[in-house]
Design a protein around this motif. Structure first.
Motif, mmCIF file in Angstrom:
data_model
loop_
_atom_site.group_PDB
_atom_site.id
_atom_site.type_symbol
_atom_site.label_atom_id
_atom_site.label_comp_id
_atom_site.label_asym_id
_atom_site.label_seq_id
_atom_site.Cartn_x
_atom_site.Cartn_y
_atom_site.Cartn_z
ATOM 1 N N ILE A 21 0.896 -1.197 0.125
ATOM 2 C CA ILE A 21 -0.084 0.014 0.010
ATOM 3 C C ILE A 21 0.969 1.116 -0.005
ATOM 4 O O ILE A 21 0.624 2.260 -0.721
ATOM 5 N N ASN A 22 1.948 1.033 0.862
ATOM 6 C CA ASN A 22 2.661 2.507 0.926
ATOM 7 C C ASN A 22 3.995 2.444 -0.089
ATOM 8 O O ASN A 22 4.828 3.256 -0.012
ATOM 9 N N ASN A 23 3.988 1.397 -1.095
ATOM 10 C CA ASN A 23 4.799 1.472 -2.307
ATOM 11 C C ASN A 23 6.315 1.288 -1.864
ATOM 12 O O ASN A 23 7.182 2.094 -2.410
ATOM 13 N N TYR A 24 6.458 0.516 -0.726
ATOM 14 C CA TYR A 24 7.786 0.097 -0.376
ATOM 15 C C TYR A 24 8.528 -0.651 -1.612
ATOM 16 O O TYR A 24 7.971 -1.741 -2.115
ATOM 17 N N SER A 25 9.807 -0.632 -1.810
ATOM 18 C CA SER A 25 10.362 -1.206 -2.907
ATOM 19 C C SER A 25 10.820 -2.742 -2.533
ATOM 20 O O SER A 25 11.182 -3.444 -3.341
ATOM 21 N N ASN A 26 10.868 -2.999 -1.104
ATOM 22 C CA ASN A 26 11.586 -4.449 -0.864
ATOM 23 C C ASN A 26 10.450 -5.151 -0.757
ATOM 24 O O ASN A 26 10.212 -6.126 0.225
ATOM 25 N N VAL A 27 9.277 -5.224 -1.724
ATOM 26 C CA VAL A 27 8.559 -6.370 -2.176
ATOM 27 C C VAL A 27 8.527 -6.959 -3.393
ATOM 28 O O VAL A 27 8.581 -6.341 -4.338
ATOM 29 N N PRO A 28 8.665 -8.451 -3.471
ATOM 30 C CA PRO A 28 8.917 -9.016 -4.693
ATOM 31 C C PRO A 28 7.758 -8.709 -5.543
ATOM 32 O O PRO A 28 6.609 -8.561 -5.119
ATOM 33 N N GLU A 29 7.864 -8.660 -6.810
ATOM 34 C CA GLU A 29 6.995 -8.049 -7.870
ATOM 35 C C GLU A 29 5.858 -9.135 -7.903
ATOM 36 O O GLU A 29 4.524 -8.705 -8.118
ATOM 37 N N GLU A 30 5.903 -10.409 -7.792
ATOM 38 C CA GLU A 30 4.985 -11.107 -7.940
ATOM 39 C C GLU A 30 4.156 -11.142 -6.625
ATOM 40 O O GLU A 30 3.039 -11.061 -6.719
ATOM 41 N N THR A 31 4.821 -10.993 -5.552
ATOM 42 C CA THR A 31 3.792 -10.717 -4.270
ATOM 43 C C THR A 31 3.209 -9.465 -4.315
ATOM 44 O O THR A 31 1.979 -9.591 -4.021
ATOM 45 N N ARG A 32 3.650 -8.403 -4.963
ATOM 46 C CA ARG A 32 3.154 -7.075 -5.031
ATOM 47 C C ARG A 32 1.838 -7.346 -6.038
ATOM 48 O O ARG A 32 0.743 -6.818 -5.722
ATOM 49 N N ALA A 33 2.102 -7.957 -7.158
ATOM 50 C CA ALA A 33 1.092 -8.117 -8.023
ATOM 51 C C ALA A 33 -0.207 -8.926 -7.573
ATOM 52 O O ALA A 33 -1.394 -8.652 -7.639
ATOM 53 N N LYS A 34 0.248 -9.997 -6.523
ATOM 54 C CA LYS A 34 -0.881 -10.898 -5.987
ATOM 55 C C LYS A 34 -1.850 -9.802 -4.943
ATOM 56 O O LYS A 34 -2.858 -10.127 -4.982
ATOM 57 N N VAL A 35 -1.167 -8.982 -4.165
ATOM 58 C CA VAL A 35 -1.818 -8.243 -3.315
ATOM 59 C C VAL A 35 -2.657 -7.274 -3.857
ATOM 60 O O VAL A 35 -3.908 -6.900 -3.508
ATOM 61 N N LEU A 36 -1.892 -6.512 -5.006
ATOM 62 C CA LEU A 36 -2.931 -5.569 -5.637
ATOM 63 C C LEU A 36 -3.925 -6.163 -6.194
ATOM 64 O O LEU A 36 -4.933 -5.468 -6.458
ATOM 65 N N LYS A 37 -3.797 -7.453 -6.824
ATOM 66 C CA LYS A 37 -5.125 -8.006 -7.612
ATOM 67 C C LYS A 37 -6.338 -8.006 -6.380
ATOM 68 O O LYS A 37 -7.358 -7.800 -6.937
ATOM 69 N N VAL A 38 -5.995 -8.675 -5.128
ATOM 70 C CA VAL A 38 -7.054 -8.748 -4.284
ATOM 71 C C VAL A 38 -7.502 -7.385 -3.855
ATOM 72 O O VAL A 38 -8.713 -7.128 -3.642
ATOM 73 N N ILE A 39 -6.634 -6.357 -3.699
ATOM 74 C CA ILE A 39 -7.122 -4.981 -3.356
ATOM 75 C C ILE A 39 -8.004 -4.425 -4.544
ATOM 76 O O ILE A 39 -9.296 -3.895 -4.084
ATOM 77 N N GLU A 40 -7.686 -4.870 -5.593
ATOM 78 C CA GLU A 40 -8.506 -4.270 -6.813
ATOM 79 C C GLU A 40 -10.024 -5.216 -6.806
ATOM 80 O O GLU A 40 -10.857 -4.554 -6.958
ATOM 81 N N GLN A 41 -9.780 -6.486 -6.648
ATOM 82 C CA GLN A 41 -11.091 -7.102 -6.800
ATOM 83 C C GLN A 41 -11.838 -6.758 -5.459
ATOM 84 O O GLN A 41 -13.241 -6.612 -5.855
#
Length: 351
Positions: A21-41
């Motif tokens: 949510i706070n756009n930290y850089s130390n998050v794997p892109e795969e994990t970030r995409a998974k979380v953002l997908k749930v947030i969007e849904q």
């Protein structure tokens, strides 16, 4: 839905959701995409107060409208021909820039506490104040909170003399003096030599600028300023109506033209004249300031100086966002032209 629920659905920890949510850089892109997908849904919106506590921007700006002279009425700024367009334009511009707007009205000096709380509680990233009167103590207090602030319609020289230009501050004005000069020059060009004025509040920057321009232009042309033709309307419809009615009841001679410091007062004056059998522009000419929507719809259509409300509002939003993004204290000013719109309410005086 809470962040814990997002974490469970995405199969990650709550702290990982927070980092995404706070756009930290130390998050794997795969994990970030998974979380953002749930947030969007699930259309999840993070709590803005929690973001503020974490030192993040709220993407919210405050708009504080100061209206301390009208009678108490919870909806009055939205019915006011001056404030309502500012509110609309600020909200539209901010929304287009991805920002929310928190609106507060200030009806008394005590209401400034609401302004301070909005800043101190970090509910907003910065603020815009419109309608400020000549009260440098309150302005100094607001500026010294050290949050990004934009003042609409304020005396720049006062800010400079108080050394408040060292802060996160911007001033947005219109060129009221020049606009008023244009209106008075126009009346003089029509042949008017006896010109009265319905004044606004002299404790406001715009009120003082418009009166000084009226006074200076008469002096420039060698025309007398008749004090009995100068009415104190305070920018209020009711007060202007009462002042014009009082002048008419006195039986004193009238000027051949009036310049009004805003359109609301000009329209009220026209009503008072009409009720006493005095016709505009046949018997008396009148020009206003602001060019509100009603000015071009009444009969006769009102000659008025156009206040660039949209341009001022857009600049105020852009300035406050710019200040929010700036790490160093920055002071700037901007002033927009106010031009006369000639319509039907003015004509040469009767011979």
């Amino acid at each position: 839905m809470r962040s814990e629920d997002i974490a469970k659905l995405a199969g990650v920890s709550r702290s990982t959701v927070s980092r995404v949510i706070n756009n930290y850089s130390n998050v794997p892109e795969e994990t970030r995409a998974k979380v953002l997908k749930v947030i969007e849904q699930h259309q999840y919106e993070p709590n803005s107060f929690a973001r503020a506590l974490a030192g993040k921007k709220t993407d919210t700006i405050g708009l504080f409208a100061i209206s301390m002279n009208e009678k108490e009425n919870a909806t009055r700024i939205y019915q006011n021909n001056y404030f309502a367009p500012f509110v609309d334009a600020v909200v539209d511009t901010a929304n287009a820039r991805g920002c929310y707007v928190l609106i507060h009205t200030v009806y008394s000096p005590d209401d400034f506490l609401k302004v301070k709380q909005a800043f101190l509680q970090k509910r907003i990233d910065g603020g815009i104040i419109v309608g400020t009167q000549k009260d440098i103590d309150i302005v100094r207090e607001m500026v010294n909170l050290e949050f990004p602030l934009v003042l609409i319609d304020y005396d720049i020289s006062e800010i400079m003399s108080e050394h408040l230009d060292r802060n996160h501050l911007a001033i947005v004005n219109s060129k009221d003096y020049e606009g008023t000069v244009e209106a008075i020059e126009y009346l003089i060009s029509l042949g008017h030599e006896e010109i009265g004025m319905i004044c606004g509040r002299m404790n406001t920057y715009s009120g003082r600028e418009r009166y000084m321009a009226y006074e200076d232009t008469l002096k420039k042309h060698g025309l007398a300023l008749n004090e009995s033709f100068v009415l104190q309307g305070d920018f209020l419809k009711e007060t202007a109506y009462e002042e014009v009615t009082k002048l008419l009841a006195s039986g004193a001679a009238l000027p051949t033209a009036f310049f009004s410091a805003n359109d609301d007062m000009a329209i009220s004056a026209m009503e008072a004249f009409s009720e006493h059998g005095i016709f505009v522009p046949e018997d008396i000419s009148i020009a206003g300031f602001d060019d509100v929507q009603l000015a071009s719809r009444i009969h006769p259509k009102l000659t008025s100086v156009r206040l660039p409300i949209y341009e001022m509002s857009k600049a105020a939003v852009e300035k406050v966002i710019e200040l929010c993004d700036s790490r160093q204290p920055t002071f700037s000013t901007i002033s927009f032209p106010a031009k006369l719109v000639q319509r039907d309410s003015c004509q040469p005086p009767k011979i």
